[in-house]
Design an enzyme around this catalytic site. Structure first.
Site, mmCIF file in Angstrom:
data_model
loop_
_atom_site.group_PDB
_atom_site.id
_atom_site.type_symbol
_atom_site.label_atom_id
_atom_site.label_comp_id
_atom_site.label_asym_id
_atom_site.label_seq_id
_atom_site.Cartn_x
_atom_site.Cartn_y
_atom_site.Cartn_z
ATOM 1 N N THR A 1 0.840 -1.206 0.000
ATOM 2 C CA THR A 1 0.000 0.000 0.000
ATOM 3 C C THR A 1 0.872 1.253 0.000
ATOM 4 O O THR A 1 0.614 2.216 -0.731
ATOM 5 C CB THR A 1 -0.905 0.004 1.256
ATOM 6 N N SER B 1 4.895 -6.607 -2.411
ATOM 7 C CA SER B 1 4.708 -6.768 -0.966
ATOM 8 C C SER B 1 5.212 -8.143 -0.536
ATOM 9 O O SER B 1 4.844 -9.156 -1.137
ATOM 10 C CB SER B 1 3.214 -6.630 -0.647
ATOM 11 N N GLN C 1 0.214 -8.904 -6.317
ATOM 12 C CA GLN C 1 -0.240 -10.292 -6.461
ATOM 13 C C GLN C 1 0.622 -11.094 -7.435
ATOM 14 O O GLN C 1 0.597 -12.318 -7.429
ATOM 15 C CB GLN C 1 -1.697 -10.328 -6.951
ATOM 16 N N CYS D 1 -9.197 -7.200 2.265
ATOM 17 C CA CYS D 1 -9.457 -5.822 2.697
ATOM 18 C C CYS D 1 -10.944 -5.519 2.753
ATOM 19 O O CYS D 1 -11.371 -4.587 3.387
ATOM 20 C CB CYS D 1 -8.808 -4.833 1.733
HETATM 21 N N1 PLP Z 1 -2.290 -4.312 -4.059
HETATM 22 C C1 PLP Z 1 -2.828 -5.521 -4.236
HETATM 23 C C2 PLP Z 1 -3.194 -5.974 -5.613
HETATM 24 C C3 PLP Z 1 -3.049 -6.363 -3.137
HETATM 25 O O1 PLP Z 1 -3.609 -7.571 -3.320
HETATM 26 C C4 PLP Z 1 -2.685 -5.909 -1.850
HETATM 27 C C5 PLP Z 1 -2.948 -6.730 -0.657
HETATM 28 O O2 PLP Z 1 -3.941 -7.409 -0.556
HETATM 29 C C6 PLP Z 1 -2.097 -4.641 -1.733
HETATM 30 C C7 PLP Z 1 -1.913 -3.872 -2.860
HETATM 31 C C8 PLP Z 1 -1.683 -4.105 -0.402
HETATM 32 O O3 PLP Z 1 -0.470 -4.683 0.030
HETATM 33 P P1 PLP Z 1 -0.087 -4.597 1.573
HETATM 34 O O4 PLP Z 1 -0.980 -5.548 2.280
HETATM 35 O O5 PLP Z 1 1.352 -4.977 1.640
HETATM 36 O O6 PLP Z 1 -0.299 -3.178 1.977
#
Ligand code: PLP
Length: 394
Positions: free
Chosen positions: A77, A200, A180, A328
């Site tokens: 994020t 991530s 992903q 989320c």
């Molecule tokens: N972008 C995508 C496509 C994701 O699937 C996720 C997490 O579910 C994120 C961003 C966010 O990553 P993080 O959990 O490391 O903040």
């Protein structure tokens, strides 16, 4: 007799992945004896700096990038925010797809509130963004395009190389949220004209709370955080050394094992899709049949849309962890999925999905067990559904 914990199987790798034991081993010295701050000039600092530099090289190698193009962040994020806000402010125009993760959608919404124009590209019913649609949306003032490499709900893989080439031809930076995709499918910064890429660690068998942003040499972002200047001033904070070491180790393992692992998961995934569509007459696959993440399956159940959560909970009762959308959206998961709505599903159909994401440690036997349990539980919900559908919600 099996105990509860022996029965539990995790099929929700799109939400997060378990920490690989080899990653944990690499991290442990930096949680125990090696406690230095990488900015310190003494031996303890130098040890920590060397570990961070090594991890940077490991992540760069996975992406076929240069180590100096990798910025460590606190999450996917955060990487998305640094890229979008850092590129788009002050006033400009950006293009995203309509089915991005909230880390992009919400950031784009914030930018809009600051006067940035945002175009949200439509998505095909199969969950793909068409390069021609991007071409049409580009404007002379467009500063950035951000299209995810793989969708977190339906698992479809976007033609990011092609999309990036469209942006490059017009001199526009291309960012991809590859959270992903990294470690699951090849991404190559020499071959693909991608300027910015977010990843991530916890999606590739690394620890939670650490990510990275690839920033192509020559791309200049305005920092959104201000502090001590670490990570080229883009993520100025004392580095999470153990987490970064974990991300590096996870990247090195992925690089070595990705192609075999993907081939294994594609076979398991495709057998599973065939078994389920044969066993459950109203089950349909959501998203492109082949252009999808190796271990990712997303099903809808015609006429049972309102029961997706019940089905997920019934599976949970059998120790089988799957999801009804992105992690989320867990708090408001009875709301229609914005991803499915972007793909043209109506509000009812957009509510009923089951996301099943297989991973590195799932065995064929576990998946076959799941494939046997799912039709039984889905059938168990059917009478409930028909009475409900003839009632108030019909
Ligand atoms: N972008 C995508 C496509 C994701 O699937 C996720 C997490 O579910 C994120 C961003 C966010 O990553 P993080 O959990 O490391 O903040």
């Amino acid at each position: 007799m099996q105990t509860e914990s022996q029965r539990r199987v995790f099929f929700d790798h799109a939400a997060t992945t378990p920490l690989d034991g080899r990653v944990l081993e690499a991290m442990l010295p930096f949680l125990r004896e090696n406690h230095g701050n990488p900015s310190s000039l003494h031996w303890a600092g130098r040890e920590a700096r060397a570990a961070v530099d090594n991890a940077r090289a490991q992540v760069a190698q996975l992406l076929n990038a240069q180590p100096e193009e990798i910025i460590f962040t606190g999450s996917g994020t955060e990487a998305d925010n640094i890229a979008l806000v850092g590129a788009a402010l002050p006033l400009s125009h950006i293009i995203i797809s309509a089915f991005e993760h909230p880390a992009i959608l919400e950031t784009a919404g914030f930018l809009e509130s600051q006067g940035v124009a945002v175009t949200r590209l439509p998505v095909t019913p199969e969950g793909l963004v068409a390069p021609a649609a991007l071409e049409e949306a580009l404007r002379p003032e467009t500063r950035l395009v951000s299209i995810m490499a793989a969708n977190n709900v339906v698992g479809t893989l976007q033609p990011v190389g092609e999309l990036a080439a469209v942006a490059r031809r017009k001199g526009v930076w291309f960012h991809t949220d590859a959270v992903q995709a990294v470690g699951k499918v090849p991404l190559d910064m020499v071959r693909q004209p991608i300027d910015l890429l977010s990843l991530s660690a916890h999606k590739l068998y690394g620890p939670k709370g650490v990510g990275a942003l690839y920033v192509r040499k020559g791309v200049k972002l305005n920092p959104i955080l201000h502090g001590g200047g670490q990570e080229k001033g883009l993520r100025p904070a004392t580095e999470n050394v153990a987490g970064i070491v974990g991300l590096g180790a996870a990247a090195a393992i992925a690089q070595k094992e990705m192609s075999d692992e993907a081939a294994r998961l594609v076979c398991l995934r495709d057998d599973f899709i065939e078994t389920i569509t044969a066993a459950i007459p109203n089950a349909y696959l959501i998203g492109h049949r082949h252009r999808r993440l190796p271990g990712h399956v997303c099903f809808g159940f015609a006429g049972q849309e309102n029961d997706a959560i019940q089905l997920m909970l019934a599976l949970d009762g059998e120790g089988l962890a799957v999801s009804t959308g992105s992690a989320c959206s867990g708090k408001h998961s009875s709301a229609p999925s914005h991803v499915l709505q972007a793909m043209g599903f109506d509000a009812l159909r957009a509510r009923g999905l089951l996301r099943i994401s297989f991973g590195r440690f799932n065995t064929q036997a576990e998946i076959e067990h799941f494939a046997a349990v799912l039709p039984r539980l889905a059938a168990g919900l059917r009478p409930l559904t028909s009475s409900r559908l003839s009632g108030a919600r019909g």
